[in-house]
Design a protein around this motif. Sequence first.
Motif, PDB file in Angstrom:
ATOM      1  N   ARG A   1      69.477  59.140  46.705  1.00  0.00           N
ATOM      2  CA  ARG A   1      69.726  58.167  47.797  1.00  0.00           C
ATOM      3  C   ARG A   1      69.572  58.834  49.165  1.00  0.00           C
ATOM      4  NH1 ARG A   1      72.429  53.321  47.233  1.00  0.00           N
ATOM      5  NH2 ARG A   1      73.843  53.719  48.987  1.00  0.00           N
ATOM      6  N   VAL A   2      70.016  60.079  49.241  1.00  0.00           N
ATOM      7  CA  VAL A   2      69.879  60.805  50.503  1.00  0.00           C
ATOM      8  C   VAL A   2      68.388  61.035  50.800  1.00  0.00           C
ATOM      9  CG1 VAL A   2      70.286  63.023  51.638  1.00  0.00           C
ATOM     10  CG2 VAL A   2      72.140  61.923  50.388  1.00  0.00           C
ATOM     11  N   LEU A   3      67.636  61.421  49.772  1.00  0.00           N
ATOM     12  CA  LEU A   3      66.198  61.665  49.984  1.00  0.00           C
ATOM     13  C   LEU A   3      65.469  60.389  50.419  1.00  0.00           C
ATOM     14  CD1 LEU A   3      65.274  64.046  47.039  1.00  0.00           C
ATOM     15  CD2 LEU A   3      64.918  64.488  49.471  1.00  0.00           C
ATOM     16  N   VAL A   4      65.797  59.294  49.760  1.00  0.00           N
ATOM     17  CA  VAL A   4      65.185  58.014  50.125  1.00  0.00           C
ATOM     18  C   VAL A   4      65.515  57.693  51.587  1.00  0.00           C
ATOM     19  CG1 VAL A   4      65.312  55.519  49.690  1.00  0.00           C
ATOM     20  CG2 VAL A   4      65.063  57.092  47.772  1.00  0.00           C
ATOM     21  N   SER A   5      66.735  58.005  51.986  1.00  0.00           N
ATOM     22  CA  SER A   5      67.151  57.747  53.374  1.00  0.00           C
ATOM     23  C   SER A   5      66.396  58.631  54.349  1.00  0.00           C
ATOM     24  CB  SER A   5      68.653  58.005  53.529  1.00  0.00           C
ATOM     25  OG  SER A   5      69.374  57.195  52.651  1.00  0.00           O
ATOM     26  N   LEU A   6      66.160  59.877  53.956  1.00  0.00           N
ATOM     27  CA  LEU A   6      65.458  60.795  54.867  1.00  0.00           C
ATOM     28  C   LEU A   6      64.008  60.359  55.083  1.00  0.00           C
ATOM     29  CD1 LEU A   6      66.868  64.212  53.595  1.00  0.00           C
ATOM     30  CD2 LEU A   6      67.221  63.213  55.855  1.00  0.00           C
ATOM     31  N   VAL A   7      63.385  59.860  54.031  1.00  0.00           N
ATOM     32  CA  VAL A   7      61.993  59.388  54.184  1.00  0.00           C
ATOM     33  C   VAL A   7      61.999  58.044  54.932  1.00  0.00           C
ATOM     34  CG1 VAL A   7      59.890  58.695  52.957  1.00  0.00           C
ATOM     35  CG2 VAL A   7      61.238  60.642  52.132  1.00  0.00           C
ATOM     36  N   ASP A   8      62.982  57.213  54.598  1.00  0.00           N
ATOM     37  CA  ASP A   8      63.229  55.966  55.315  1.00  0.00           C
ATOM     38  C   ASP A   8      61.981  55.083  55.483  1.00  0.00           C
ATOM     39  OD1 ASP A   8      64.566  54.005  56.614  1.00  0.00           O
ATOM     40  OD2 ASP A   8      64.609  54.993  58.568  1.00  0.00           O
ATOM     41  N   GLU A   9      61.396  54.736  54.356  1.00  0.00           N
ATOM     42  CA  GLU A   9      60.282  53.768  54.355  1.00  0.00           C
ATOM     43  C   GLU A   9      60.726  52.588  53.499  1.00  0.00           C
ATOM     44  OE1 GLU A   9      57.399  53.631  55.823  1.00  0.00           O
ATOM     45  OE2 GLU A   9      57.270  55.635  56.697  1.00  0.00           O
ATOM     46  N   HIS A  10      60.552  51.410  54.060  1.00  0.00           N
ATOM     47  CA  HIS A  10      61.004  50.188  53.391  1.00  0.00           C
ATOM     48  C   HIS A  10      60.471  50.096  51.944  1.00  0.00           C
ATOM     49  CE1 HIS A  10      62.797  46.304  53.524  1.00  0.00           C
ATOM     50  NE2 HIS A  10      61.668  45.659  53.323  1.00  0.00           N
ATOM     51  N   VAL A  11      59.184  50.397  51.780  1.00  0.00           N
ATOM     52  CA  VAL A  11      58.563  50.261  50.462  1.00  0.00           C
ATOM     53  C   VAL A  11      59.182  51.245  49.475  1.00  0.00           C
ATOM     54  CG1 VAL A  11      56.620  51.752  51.111  1.00  0.00           C
ATOM     55  CG2 VAL A  11      56.363  50.219  49.196  1.00  0.00           C
TER      56      VAL A  11
END
Length: 355
Positions: free
Chosen positions: A70-80
């Motif tokens: 979840r942290v990694l997804v947040s760092l990339v922060d792309e809707h898709v």
Amino acid sequence: MKQLHARYPFLQSAREAVEGMTVTIVEIVRTEDEVVKRAVERIEGALEDGTIGESHRRDRVELLSYPVARVLVSLVDEHVLTRKYATAEARTAHDRFEYDLNRTVEFKSTQREQVTLDTLLREFSIASGVRKTSNGSAVDVGTYLDLAADKRGDEWRLVNRELADGEVFLASGEVLVLIRQAVKQRIESGLPLTVPEEIATGLETARERVAESLAELDLMRDIDTVVPEMFPPCMRALLDKVQKGDHLAHHSRFAIASFLTSIGMSTDEIVELFQVNPGFGEEATRYQVDHIRGDTSPTEYSTPSCATMQSYGDCVNMDNLCETIAHPMAYYEAKLDDTDEDEIVDWRERQSSDA
Ligand code: SF4
């Protein structure tokens, strides 16, 4: 460490188990490579095939990889990326729910702690809105609309459901689809997280890797899927007009034809889609579509952006998704990304099965 938490890391009790650990996320990121590796796998699996990959053999690694992902997804922060990741986690959870709930009673008694339908309904605070019936479930209409709103497919539209006394009737197993939607909503909620600098620094290599995987996916993307119900509102409106035989200004005709070309339709298919109205000009359409695709001109034209559509008055019926994108193609991509592959039925397949 409970196996249940590794298997269903989005449960409130799993979250509490992580919070109760003596180790912090900063320390995990610094010292536990296996956790970070598994977190990356979860996300890459979501991008590549819509799954989160094989569980790690150690429950601790499996459980901790979820908050790190979840942290990694947040760092990339792309809707898709967020959508694809949440969808893959929810799909895996659904498969596991089905498996766990269908195991035989004798086998269950000798095995690990299990989820039950009641505990799942309570977990997502929907127990009071769902009751068992002789052949499935009856769901309070408000709960149904909250959870089924994102579901594609005619069978999920309220008008196609049996509805009585404020309850919607579901067949056996369908309630798990609603719980899957609740899982997805929970996973997406709160993302992107605010990530402290220390954690972001520790995850920089992993973040780069995920961002690269996402970029590769985008480069490989070549839409060849025709689902008119998912077209952006502007294109749906233009298509309606063409099919009704209304006159379209040149820029409008160009917009719809270039959009249909960009999503993979051949000239013949576009002509066929336009041809509902007998008054339509086949020859002019063929000429224009061939021109747009570059067959009869030196340039291959692309679909106009939202800004251009707005300036010509072709941007109509904007919805919530329109607020988040800048191009009709981005709208369509987002819709497709947000839909399970098995729910996408290409218009061309429908045509050939009707023939
Ligand atoms: S905002 Fe963009 S995608 Fe949405 S209706 Fe307008 S032009 Fe179409």
